[in-house]
Design a protein around this motif. Sequence first.
Motif, short mmCIF file in Angstrom:
data_model
loop_
_atom_site.label_atom_id
_atom_site.label_comp_id
_atom_site.label_asym_id
_atom_site.label_seq_id
_atom_site.Cartn_x
_atom_site.Cartn_y
_atom_site.Cartn_z
N PRO A 93 0.83 -1.20 0.00
CA PRO A 93 0.00 0.00 0.00
C PRO A 93 0.87 1.26 0.00
N SER A 94 0.36 2.33 -0.59
CA SER A 94 1.14 3.57 -0.75
C SER A 94 1.46 4.23 0.58
N ILE A 95 0.71 3.91 1.63
CA ILE A 95 0.98 4.51 2.94
C ILE A 95 2.33 4.07 3.49
N LEU A 96 2.87 2.97 2.97
CA LEU A 96 4.15 2.43 3.42
C LEU A 96 5.23 2.75 2.40
N LYS A 97 6.29 3.44 2.83
CA LYS A 97 7.41 3.71 1.93
C LYS A 97 8.20 2.44 1.69
N ASP A 144 7.31 -0.31 9.53
CA ASP A 144 8.00 0.22 8.34
C ASP A 144 9.25 1.01 8.69
N GLY A 145 9.78 0.83 9.89
CA GLY A 145 10.99 1.52 10.28
C GLY A 145 10.75 2.86 10.95
N THR A 146 9.49 3.32 10.94
CA THR A 146 9.14 4.57 11.62
C THR A 146 8.58 4.25 12.99
#
Length: 338
Positions: free
Chosen positions: A213-217, A233-235
Amino acid sequence: MKLLKIIIVLIGLITIISCKNEPKSLSDFKSNFYEIQHNGLRLGDSLNVYFFENEDLVKSVEIIWNGKLLKNHTIMDSTNTSLGINNLKIKVNLENNSISGETNVPILNSFKETLVEFEVVKEYPHPQELFTQGFFFHNNKIFESAGQYKKSKLVTYNLGSTNYLQEKKLDDRSFAEGAALLNGKIYQLTYRERDIFVYDEKTFELIETLKLPSILKEVWGITTNGKELIVADGTQNIYFFDEKFNLQRKIQIAGYASIYNQLNEMEFIQNKIYANVWQTNYVLIINPVSGAVEQYYDLASLSQTKGSDDVLNGIAAYGNNILVTGKNWNKIYELSVK
């Protein structure tokens, strides 16, 4: 006529002078607005915006906290505030104009996370070739997702052995990340390729490939609560998705002293999220509703880390105990809580 012109000129001068003296930005008030983000605020604290100068010129103030209008000196609690980064906007209404500002404010947990005492029950061999990205125990077997380009794979083996029962190699362009099992399907993430490989649990046959999904870099770790797929996601964010990767909700991870990011390999154990922090020896125990870090492990005594790559990065539920390992480690440790 001359008198009228003089009066008009005087009114014009007064207007010009008053406009010149009217504040043009929040800095003209010497407000604490932009300092709030550095105040170490926690749930239960009061949200206070105040001015040191020119307060007599203020007609009204609008404070918008996370998109909602709040009164000044409002207590920040679970009804209006989330742990992690919160958005604060202000609109200061003056006689002739208004001044606006916006900032992000970190909110920390009200309670200190506590250290978990543990003991090593047993040690097992771990295939040292595996750059561990995903790690879980199911049906008496270890399932592991190994990363790095040209080396990425999904394998399964018996605990205590380093011989693979099954092995699924990825193509050279894919860098595997975390993996999780939900409803008979294994979901294997890829780092920046934005592919999610979905396999049959028993055969390792590829069922489908989903797109990130685009919400995840990018994606790092994944686990499941039995209903949703939980992704880091590393954040400081952890995301909850359904089986087709439709976003359900997200939380931010915060402790008493800091907001945590770089969350990597995860496991859902006894209704809590266990997550290791990349390049550290810490495993956090996280409330999956609020995002509060409630407890933590310090596994420095087990570390086999020699560089920046071979770090702690594997957590699996194993009965009432947990299994931990790391990237290219030669051991798996079984831990019990004292």
